[in-house]
Design a protein around this motif. Sequence first.
Motif, mmCIF file in Angstrom:
data_model
loop_
_atom_site.group_PDB
_atom_site.id
_atom_site.type_symbol
_atom_site.label_atom_id
_atom_site.label_comp_id
_atom_site.label_asym_id
_atom_site.label_seq_id
_atom_site.Cartn_x
_atom_site.Cartn_y
_atom_site.Cartn_z
ATOM 1 N N GLY A 36 0.786 -1.224 0.000
ATOM 2 C CA GLY A 36 0.000 0.000 0.000
ATOM 3 C C GLY A 36 0.820 1.277 0.000
ATOM 4 N N GLU A 37 2.128 1.186 0.138
ATOM 5 C CA GLU A 37 2.967 2.385 0.169
ATOM 6 C C GLU A 37 3.393 2.818 -1.232
ATOM 7 O OE1 GLU A 37 5.465 2.795 4.271
ATOM 8 O OE2 GLU A 37 6.371 1.547 2.732
ATOM 9 N N THR A 38 3.697 4.095 -1.336
ATOM 10 C CA THR A 38 4.314 4.679 -2.520
ATOM 11 C C THR A 38 5.617 5.324 -2.070
ATOM 12 O OG1 THR A 38 2.176 5.121 -3.559
ATOM 13 C CG2 THR A 38 4.055 6.408 -4.343
ATOM 14 N N LYS A 39 6.686 5.051 -2.804
ATOM 15 C CA LYS A 39 7.994 5.616 -2.460
ATOM 16 C C LYS A 39 8.642 6.216 -3.701
ATOM 17 C CE LYS A 39 8.640 4.216 1.928
ATOM 18 N NZ LYS A 39 9.670 3.413 2.541
ATOM 19 N N LEU A 40 9.496 7.198 -3.457
ATOM 20 C CA LEU A 40 10.322 7.775 -4.507
ATOM 21 C C LEU A 40 11.683 7.108 -4.421
ATOM 22 C CD1 LEU A 40 10.640 9.958 -6.721
ATOM 23 C CD2 LEU A 40 11.583 11.432 -4.931
ATOM 24 N N ASN A 91 1.415 -2.490 -4.768
ATOM 25 C CA ASN A 91 -0.011 -2.829 -4.814
ATOM 26 C C ASN A 91 -0.348 -4.129 -4.106
ATOM 27 O OD1 ASN A 91 -0.677 -0.519 -6.192
ATOM 28 N ND2 ASN A 91 -0.585 -1.465 -8.200
ATOM 29 N N ALA A 92 0.619 -4.733 -3.421
ATOM 30 C CA ALA A 92 0.339 -5.967 -2.674
ATOM 31 C C ALA A 92 -0.606 -5.663 -1.523
ATOM 32 C CB ALA A 92 1.645 -6.568 -2.139
ATOM 33 N N GLN A 93 -1.410 -6.655 -1.166
ATOM 34 C CA GLN A 93 -2.313 -6.529 -0.034
ATOM 35 C C GLN A 93 -1.592 -6.974 1.235
ATOM 36 O OE1 GLN A 93 -5.452 -5.202 -0.190
ATOM 37 N NE2 GLN A 93 -4.821 -4.741 -2.282
ATOM 38 N N PRO A 94 -1.727 -6.224 2.325
ATOM 39 C CA PRO A 94 -1.108 -6.664 3.577
ATOM 40 C C PRO A 94 -1.714 -7.988 4.033
ATOM 41 C CG PRO A 94 -1.941 -4.415 3.747
ATOM 42 C CD PRO A 94 -2.426 -4.963 2.454
ATOM 43 N N LEU A 95 -0.887 -8.870 4.542
ATOM 44 C CA LEU A 95 -1.340 -10.171 5.027
ATOM 45 C C LEU A 95 -0.927 -10.338 6.479
ATOM 46 C CD1 LEU A 95 -0.214 -12.356 2.000
ATOM 47 C CD2 LEU A 95 -2.520 -11.552 2.485
ATOM 48 N N GLU A 96 -1.781 -10.982 7.255
ATOM 49 C CA GLU A 96 -1.406 -11.296 8.630
ATOM 50 C C GLU A 96 -0.722 -12.648 8.609
ATOM 51 O OE1 GLU A 96 -3.503 -12.234 12.874
ATOM 52 O OE2 GLU A 96 -4.477 -10.812 11.542
ATOM 53 N N TYR A 101 7.508 -16.277 8.511
ATOM 54 C CA TYR A 101 7.134 -15.634 7.259
ATOM 55 C C TYR A 101 7.175 -14.111 7.351
ATOM 56 C CZ TYR A 101 5.770 -20.036 5.203
ATOM 57 O OH TYR A 101 5.797 -21.289 4.685
ATOM 58 N N ASN A 102 7.041 -13.574 8.570
ATOM 59 C CA ASN A 102 7.077 -12.120 8.661
ATOM 60 C C ASN A 102 8.489 -11.575 8.429
ATOM 61 O OD1 ASN A 102 8.168 -12.931 11.085
ATOM 62 N ND2 ASN A 102 7.118 -11.402 12.310
#
Length: 176
Positions: A36-40, A91-96, A101-102
């Motif tokens: 969900g983040e956008t970075k330069l 655009n990946a969805q966050p997963l719990e 795996y974290n």
Amino acid sequence: MKVKKMHPDAVLPKYAQQGDSGFDLVAVEDVIIEPGETKLIKTGLAFDIPEGFEIQVRPRSGITLKTKLRVQLGTIDSNYRGEVGVIVDNNAQPLEIRGDYNFLAKLVDGTRLRADTNTGGKTCDRGTYLILKGDRIGQGILAPVARTEFEEVDKLSDSERGVNGYGSTGVKYTKE
């Protein structure tokens, strides 16, 4: 075209193969991009673009195909002399995730690695991407720019298409 290194580790642009229209834009630092983040992404380069031209910043197709990273199209105007960056969305969805795996992050080639050592001990979501210094993250295209004068009118000329747009021709190919 003149190019200035703004960072000692910046990689001068080059075309990977004869016939390529785009030259590589290379990350000058490691960047973590969470879902969900956008970075330069900094390139460490500034350009002296000839008047009448622009640099179009575009995605690399392999990254778009293999990852959830999306390089946003950008325009570098001929009068801009600052550092060029590449805007990247995750655009990946966050997963719990539970357990080890974290500690997994993905690279721009689609592979995974343990991120706990590469991110200074930071734990990562499964959809996290790690762009590494030296990754070819985008491409630049030198393109001519056409300019025009604008004239306000009350009526536009007629055309066969008219105002039909936004899918009006359908998506199915038909032989004529």
